[in-house]
Design an enzyme around this catalytic site. Structure first.
Site, PDB file in Angstrom:
ATOM      1  N   LYS A 191       0.510  -6.392   2.104  1.00  0.00           N
ATOM      2  CA  LYS A 191      -0.217  -5.105   2.085  1.00  0.00           C
ATOM      3  C   LYS A 191       0.232  -4.216   3.245  1.00  0.00           C
ATOM      4  CE  LYS A 191      -4.865  -3.658   0.934  1.00  0.00           C
ATOM      5  NZ  LYS A 191      -5.000  -2.322   1.404  1.00  0.00           N
ATOM      6  N   HIS A 250      -4.956  -9.120   3.708  1.00  0.00           N
ATOM      7  CA  HIS A 250      -3.890  -9.316   4.692  1.00  0.00           C
ATOM      8  C   HIS A 250      -4.422  -9.671   6.076  1.00  0.00           C
ATOM      9  CE1 HIS A 250      -4.216  -4.791   5.839  1.00  0.00           C
ATOM     10  NE2 HIS A 250      -5.241  -5.118   5.097  1.00  0.00           N
ATOM     11  N   ARG A 251      -5.497  -9.017   6.486  1.00  0.00           N
ATOM     12  CA  ARG A 251      -5.978  -9.254   7.852  1.00  0.00           C
ATOM     13  C   ARG A 251      -6.611 -10.636   8.014  1.00  0.00           C
ATOM     14  NH1 ARG A 251      -4.305  -5.016  10.001  1.00  0.00           N
ATOM     15  NH2 ARG A 251      -4.531  -3.009   8.991  1.00  0.00           N
ATOM     16  N   ASP A 265       0.814  -1.221   0.000  1.00  0.00           N
ATOM     17  CA  ASP A 265       0.000   0.000   0.000  1.00  0.00           C
ATOM     18  C   ASP A 265       0.844   1.267   0.000  1.00  0.00           C
ATOM     19  OD1 ASP A 265      -2.159  -1.619  -0.053  1.00  0.00           O
ATOM     20  OD2 ASP A 265      -3.176  -0.744   1.686  1.00  0.00           O
ATOM     21  N   GLU A 283     -11.108  -4.779   2.148  1.00  0.00           N
ATOM     22  CA  GLU A 283     -10.393  -5.516   1.106  1.00  0.00           C
ATOM     23  C   GLU A 283     -11.260  -6.625   0.508  1.00  0.00           C
ATOM     24  OE1 GLU A 283      -9.113  -4.071   3.577  1.00  0.00           O
ATOM     25  OE2 GLU A 283      -7.003  -3.520   3.244  1.00  0.00           O
ATOM     26  N   ASP A 309     -10.718  -2.475  12.123  1.00  0.00           N
ATOM     27  CA  ASP A 309      -9.740  -3.424  11.574  1.00  0.00           C
ATOM     28  C   ASP A 309      -9.275  -4.426  12.621  1.00  0.00           C
ATOM     29  OD1 ASP A 309     -10.013  -2.210   9.195  1.00  0.00           O
ATOM     30  OD2 ASP A 309      -8.064  -1.198   9.197  1.00  0.00           O
ATOM     31  N   ASN A 326      -4.864  -2.168  -4.314  1.00  0.00           N
ATOM     32  CA  ASN A 326      -6.065  -2.283  -3.487  1.00  0.00           C
ATOM     33  C   ASN A 326      -5.919  -1.379  -2.268  1.00  0.00           C
ATOM     34  OD1 ASN A 326      -8.556  -3.152  -2.677  1.00  0.00           O
ATOM     35  ND2 ASN A 326      -7.905  -5.193  -2.022  1.00  0.00           N
TER      36      ASN A 326
END
Ligand code: DC
Length: 670
Positions: free
Chosen positions: A433, A400-401, A52, A356, A328, A94
């Site tokens: 990311k 990613h999360r 990112d 995402e 998040d 993204n």
């Protein structure tokens, strides 16, 4: 970073240790934009290096900002509010934190200075809403064209002509879909305050308020004091101008901290997990994840720039929580809930659906694969504790999360999983990311269940191609590699250097026991000497074969070989990997090829490196080495009883690799 198709995590039981977090994504990209718009040069310290931030940096460069790297410091020379280039096509992957603010800044710059910019991203980016921001920019008078579905990227900002903007009427923006729309306007509208103050009015209840606080705090660092009434009305004073603070530090990512806070809460049994780079003084809203973790039982201490977390209540305590303030990090709570004493309910998380991926749907699907009972609502999720765990292959949706929080499922033994199960994370590189080295950071601090780290062995005669096969298997599985022949070869070289005869067993064994050998990427160092090339010489192989007949030498190298078995797994090649060193290996391959084929391959290899060679003498050498390796009294070369035999005389490398991967896949529980 792991760029394998999937990564299998063995079950873990404990975690402990200290780690330094990578920089915050939200702070990094805001600072980059502000530094890019400001006049002068800003030294940015500890910037996050991730997908990112990379797209943001590429965009700034395309727009004419100068970037200069100096160790961990990035010097950004900004535009001073003046477009250096009036046209560009920017690809923003993204990265919402790049797409939204750049849309606002470039719409305003293009309209006032006569430019035209096209912004696009990956397909998922084109499904993430931006219409509310576009509406606000159009109210102002900025030309914005939808290049795809209305309300979604890709967009064209500006039409090449100059336009007068209406900065007197308050600009209205919705706040209930994404707070990034407001952030984008706050970051960009100082550009149009020359004639008078600019007011932004938020419509609907503003979500994720802490992210607005970050934006306001960073604007203040760049000399812009926003006046506000609650979170409803924001006024940028007349003449607001970005002033570089000269130097700015990016704190560690508080959302990334959540995985390690959870790690301490779940598995910090004997010692704490210490997190450096973010602490109680953090300006990031996700620091309040600490309170959520404490509510679930974590013991947390901390100070400026650090946190220490250990297990408190166990099992964790189930909670019901409004998670609007930590959207998040709240994903991590959903996985912690598997280890709780009752159902955990996370409310007010509708924004998960426009991240995402649709994170409510994704989380529900993947937790269910593990065996969990999950209820999904439009803006909430309820997760029941899990005791009967199933091995699962976790799809990560390029999110990613998803990858990072689901990795905590590998602690299933602590929730009573019988038997403990491995967890497969698909596409592990999606963590790039925000946290490219997430898995390395995790693996260094966890203890796997005894015997759970998988070992694959590849044994076989010299020049059978086992080294190449083993290296390729290790690369595709993300496993460590042990080239055990290299240890015997290095012992032989060290003996040669020290003048020790190859027959002096005790002296050779003493030497082997204290070898100062380091593997750095594809290079091998003996003390400070780079022995990568001498190690591969035919003559060294011959000496190694003599050295390796001594039982004491083999014994001296035993512990060193075992130490290569580390999370997430090991591929070991040699002569006795499956028979002596790792008799309990999860898969054993015995690789052969006819002596003629092997001699031809070795011949080709030597010739390609410019070394003269003769096939017949190579073959004679090989056969002599086979004889010695097969007939020695200790650990002779032979297939383990449970080895899979693979004769690759008529097979290419790729074919052998696929065959072995296929065998491996069949032995896995996924
Ligand atoms: O695989 P290689 O050619 O690098 O091995 C060099 C020598 O080391 C080989 O001839 C025998 C010995 N060796 C061994 O005895 N046991 C192993 N596990 C690996 C190698």
């Amino acid at each position: 970073m792991y760029s394998t198709a999937f990564l299998d995590l063995p079950p873990f039981t404990r975690a402990a240790g200290t780690l330094r977090l990578p920089g915050s994504k939200s702070i990094s990209n805001r600072v980059l934009l502000l530094a890019g718009l400001a006049a002068g040069t800003t030294a940015v310290h500890d910037l996050l290096d991730s997908d990112d931030t990379r797209v943001m940096l590429a965009a700034l460069q395309a727009l004419g900002c100068t970037l200069r790297r100096d160790g961990t410091v990035l010097h950004v020379t900004g535009l001073g509010g003046q477009l250096a280039t009036k046209q560009a096509q920017l690809f923003l992957g993204n990265a919402g934190t790049a797409m939204r603010p750049l849309t606002a800044a470039l719409a305003v710059l293009a309209a006032t200075q006569g430019g035209s910019f096209e912004l696009s991203g990956v397909p998922r980016m084109h499904e993430r809403p931006i219409g509310d921001l576009v509406d606000a920019l159009r109210q102002l008078g900025c030309p914005v064209a939808d290049l795809g579905n209305p309300g979604f990227p890709p967009l064209r900002l500006g039409d090449g002509a100059r336009h007068a903007l209406d900065t007197r009427t308050p600009i209205r923006v919705r706040g209930d879909v994404s707070s990034q729309f407001l952030t984008a306007l706050l970051l960009a509208l100082p550009l149009v305050t020359a004639e008078g103050p600019v007011t932004i009015e938020v419509q609907g209840e503003l979500i994720s308020k802490p992210y607005i606080d970050i934006t306001l705090g960073l604007l203040a660092r760049f000399g812009i004091q926003v006046q506000r009434e609650g979170y409803q009305r924001f006024v940028l004073p007349q003449g607001s101008a970005y002033q570089s603070p000269g130097s700015i530090h990016v704190e560690g990512d508080a959302s990334s901290a959540s995985y390690f806070i959870a790690l301490g809460a779940i598995a910090g049994v004997d010692a704490p997990v210490r997190i450096e780079g973010v602490g109680f003084d953090s300006i990031q809203g996700d620091i309040r994840f600490v309170e959520a973790a404490q509510a679930m039982g974590a013991q947390v201490s901390g100070g400026p720039g650090w946190l220490e977390v250990r297990r408190g209540a166990w099992p964790l305590q189930a909670i019901t929580m409004d998670c609007n303030h930590i959207p998040d990090a709240a994903m991590t709570l959903a996985v912690m809930a598997l280890f709780a004493d009752g159902p955990t309910r996370l409310n007010n998380i509708a924004s998960w659906r426009v991240k995402e991926t649709d994170r409510i749907a994704a989380m529900t699907t993947e937790l269910r694969k593990l065996g969990a009972t999950v209820e999904e609502g439009p803006d909430h999720i309820v997760v029941q504790p899990l005791r009967a765990w199933q091995p699962a292959s976790i799809h990560t949706y390029d999110d990613h999360r998803m990858a990072m929080c689901l990795s905590l499922a590998a602690f299933n033994p602590l929730a009573g999983a019988k038997p403990p199960v491995p967890v497969r994370i698909e596409d592990p590189k999606c963590v790039a990311k925000t946290f490219p080295d997430y898995f390395e950071a995790l693996f260094e601090r966890v203890t796997p269940v005894d015997g759970a780290v998988p070992v694959l062995t590849v044994d076989g005669p010299t020049a059978s191609g086992k080294g190449t096969l083993a290296a390729e298997l290790a690369a595709r599985l993300g496993y460590h590699l042990l080239d055990s022949g290299a240890l015997y070869r290095a012992t032989a070289l060290a003996a040669q250097d020290a003048g020790i005869p190859l027959s002096d067993e005790p002296a050779l064994a003493a030497m082997a026991a204290t070898l100062d050998l380091r593997f750095v990427g594809h290079e091998v160092f003996l003390s400070d000497r780079n022995i990568t090339d001498p190690l591969r010489l035919e003559s060294t192989g011959g000496m190694a074969s003599q050295v390796s007949v001594h039982p004491q030498v083999r014994q001296a190298l035993h512990a060193l070989q075992l130490s290569f078995r580390r999370t997430p797994g090991l591929v070991a090649d040699g002569r006795d990997m499956g028979t002596v060193v790792f008799p309990g290996a999860d898969m054993k391959v015995y690789l052969t090829a006819s002596a003629q084929h092997r001699a031809e391959r070795r011949h080709k290899q030597l010739i390609s490196k410019g070394n003269p060679a003769n096939i017949d003498s190579l073959r004679a050498d090989l056969e002599q080495r086979d004889q010695r390796d097969q007939n020695r009294t200790v650990a002779p070369l032979r297939p383990a009883q449970d080895a899979k035999l693979l004769d690759n005389s008529d097979m290419g490398i790729e074919e052998s690799v696929l065959k072995c991967l296929d065998w491996w896949a069949q032995s896995r529980p996924f």
